[in-house]
Scaffold this active site. Sequence first.
Site, PDB file in Angstrom:
ATOM      1  N   GLU A  56       0.864  -1.186   0.000  1.00 24.41           N
ATOM      2  CA  GLU A  56       0.000   0.000   0.000  1.00 24.41           C
ATOM      3  C   GLU A  56       0.890   1.221   0.000  1.00 24.41           C
ATOM      4  O   GLU A  56       1.816   1.317   0.798  1.00 24.41           O
ATOM      5  CB  GLU A  56      -0.849   0.055   1.270  1.00 24.41           C
ATOM      6  CG  GLU A  56      -2.139  -0.709   1.198  1.00 24.41           C
ATOM      7  CD  GLU A  56      -2.896  -0.627   2.524  1.00 24.41           C
ATOM      8  OE1 GLU A  56      -2.675   0.334   3.294  1.00 24.41           O
ATOM      9  OE2 GLU A  56      -3.675  -1.537   2.792  1.00 24.41           O
ATOM     10  N   ASP A  67      -6.235   9.323  10.219  1.00 25.26           N
ATOM     11  CA  ASP A  67      -4.915   8.852  10.619  1.00 25.26           C
ATOM     12  C   ASP A  67      -4.454   9.431  11.942  1.00 25.26           C
ATOM     13  O   ASP A  67      -4.768  10.565  12.285  1.00 25.26           O
ATOM     14  CB  ASP A  67      -3.900   9.177   9.525  1.00 25.26           C
ATOM     15  CG  ASP A  67      -4.055   8.240   8.341  1.00 25.26           C
ATOM     16  OD1 ASP A  67      -3.842   7.024   8.537  1.00 25.26           O
ATOM     17  OD2 ASP A  67      -4.419   8.702   7.251  1.00 25.26           O
TER      18      ASP A  67
END
Lengths: 281, 402
Positions: A56, A67
Site C-alpha cells: 500500500e 490517521d
Amino acid sequence: MTTESRPETRITRKFAALKAEGRAGLVTFLTAGDPTPEASEDILLGIAEAGADLIEIGMPFSDPMADGPAIQASSLRALKAGMTLPKTLEIVRSFRKKDDDTPIILMGYFNPIYIYGVDRFLTDAREAGIDGLIVVDLPPEEEGELCLPAIEAGLNFIYLTAPTTDDKRLPKVVKHASGFVYYVSITGITGTKSADAGQVGEAVARIRRHTDLPVAVGFGIKTPDQAAEIAKVADAAVVGSALVQVIADNRDENGAPLPGTKDKVLELVGALADGVRGARN
Amino acid sequence: MSKLNTYREGPDETGHFDIYGGRYVAETLMPLILEVQEAWDKAKNDVAYWDEFNRYMKHYVGRPSPLYLAERLTDHFGGAKVYFKRDELNHTGAHKINNTIGQILLAKRMGKGRIIAETGAGQHGVATATVCALFGLPCVVYMGETDVKRQRPNVVRMKMLGAEIVPVTAGTGTLKDAMNEALRDWVSNVEDTFYIIGTAAGPHPYPAMVRDFQCVIGNETKEQMMEMEGRLPDTCIAAIGGGSNAIGLFHPFLDDDSVNLIGVEAAGHGIETGEHCASLNGGRPGVLHGNRTYLLQTEDGQIVDGHSISAGLDYPGIGPEHSWLRDTGRVNYVSITDKEALEAFQLCTKKEGIIPALEPSHALAHVAKIAPDLPKDHLIVMNLCGRGDKDVDAVAGYLGMD
Ligand SMILES: Cc1ncc(COP(=O)(O)O)c(C=O)c1O
C-alpha cells in the site's frame, strides 16, 4: 454483485497464490515521498524482496482525518519534501520496471484525486501499474465518485469495514468491493490502539458471512507477534504506522534520512513477514 | 443557471445540494452519521422537540433578539436605512448558542453522555461549554494552538465552564486541524460521544441541521421587519466563516425574489495576496470534512490555511449550501479586507456604542460600501452576529492602544 464486476488484478492473483500456499499475506503501508521522494522510492523498490506480499502506498494529504500522529506526520513530511500525486505515480512506474507481480494499492483521501481529475487519474494509475485503490473518505454512499469508475477502469476498489459496520450495513459495504475487504480492527485512527486477536477473529468470521473476498486486517498492528496473531485469523495483516515510525526516528536535524534508514525499515518488514509466514505452522 | 421555483428544499436525501454537500467520511464514522441523521429526521418533525428548543431560545438565550434601526450610522452613510439584527445580545454573545442548544437537545434524546466540539474564535467552544454546563455533560473542545493564543478570553471562559480544552498542534494548528482532531476523537469514542459541529458544514445532516437551528435569525427578522416597516427588507447582509449565521439569516428569504442577499467573506490582506479566507471568491470545489464545497487549496488538492484578522472567519472551507447558492446566483458573495473590517469595527463602536465582533465587522464594512449610494427607503438588515468583547485585546494591539 456478480464476479464480472470484480476486476482481476495482481491483487486477486496474489490472494489466490497465498491461499494455495496456505498462508496469510503481509501488506505494508508507507507514505509516498516520506521522508523525501528519492529515499521513499529507494525503500519501496526493496520492500517486496524484504517480504511484503502486497504494497500500500499512501498518497499524502494535508488533512488525513482517519490517521493518527505517525501517519499524519509522514504525510506532512512528504508534502514538505515536495511530494505530489504525479510523483507518486512515477514511483510506481519505477517499481513496475523491476517487479510486475507484487500488487500495489494506492491509499489516501479523495480531494487530491478529485482535483487531478477522476478519469485522468484512473487512466494514469492503471498505466502506471496500480491494482487497487483505498480512498478513506469515500464510503459506499459516495460510490459514484470513484468506486464505480474504478471498476470500469479495471481497478479494485477496496472498502474499509469497521467494528461499527454492523450486519445490516455490511452488505452495502461489500456490494461493490473487490480485491479484498479491509477490516479496520479498532474504532479509532491509525497507529493508536491495538485490537484483541480474539475479537478480530470473530469480526473476520462475521465479514466472511457476507462476502467471499479475502479479508485483510489493519490499524494497530505493530510487532511481528501481533502480525502473526492476526495472520492466524485473517487473509492478510496490514502494518503501517510502525514502519512509518522507523522513518520518523531515523532522520537528521534537517529531516533527511540517516544512512541505514532503508535497511532498518526493510529489516522490520522482514521480521513482520517471518511472523506472518510462520503463523499457521 | 435558470431560476428555480424554490431554493429552500435542499438537500436531497443523500445530503447533496446539487454537487455540494454529501457524506465524505471514513467508514468508521458512517454509522454514527447515519445515527445522527435518523435521530434528526425524527426530532425535526416532533413538535415537542421544537417546543423545548423554543423555550430555551426565549428564556435562556434571550430571544427574540431585537431588530434595531442604527440611526446614527444611517445618517452617517446618508443613504439606505440600516438595521442590525442583534444576535450579539444573545447569552454568550453570538449566534452560536442557537445551534448548540439545538444539538445538545438532540444529543440528549440520543442518550449520548459526552460532547466534543471544534472551535476557532472560541465562540462556538464557549457556546458548547455553556450548554454542557447547563445539561451536566462533560465537554472536550478542540482548538488550534494558534487560536488558543489569540482568543485567550474565550479559552478562560470555556475552562471556567468546566470544559477540557485540547490545543491542537497537528497540521497548522488552526480551525481546520481542530475539526480534523474532533473527527478523530469521534471515531475513537463512538459509543457515547456526540459531536456538536459549530457551523453549517461537515457531513450531512450537519449543514441542514445547523441551518435549521440558525433560521431563527431570519424568521424573526422577517416578522420584525413586517412589524416595523410593513414590508420585507431589500437587502440582507451577513459575514461568512463556515456560513451558519449567514444561512440562518438568508434561508427564510431565499424565495422572496425582491430580497437581495449578500454574504461577506474575509479577504484578509486582499484576495490577490493569497492571504485570505474567501473560499467562494478565491477557492475552488473540493472535498474536505465530509462535504464537497469550495475550498482554499493548492493546484495539487492540498488544503491551505487562510488568513483573517478574525479567527471566526479563518476557515478554508464554507458550508455546502452556500457553494450551491453561489453557483445558482441567488446569493451574491463579496469580500472585505482586515483593514476595512477594522475601520467598520471602530465606526460601529463610536457611532452606535456597540462593540461588534470582528466577524460582523466584515459585514458592516460592506454595508458602509453600498449604503451611501442606495435610496433612503432602501432597507438593509445586517446580522450583528457577535459582540466584540473577545476581540478588544487584539484590536487594541492593531490600533497601537495600550
Ligand atoms: C461572532 C461570529 N460570527 C461569525 C462566525 C463565523 O461562523 P459562521 O459563518 O458559521 O457564522 C463566528 C465563528 O466563530 C463568530 O464567532
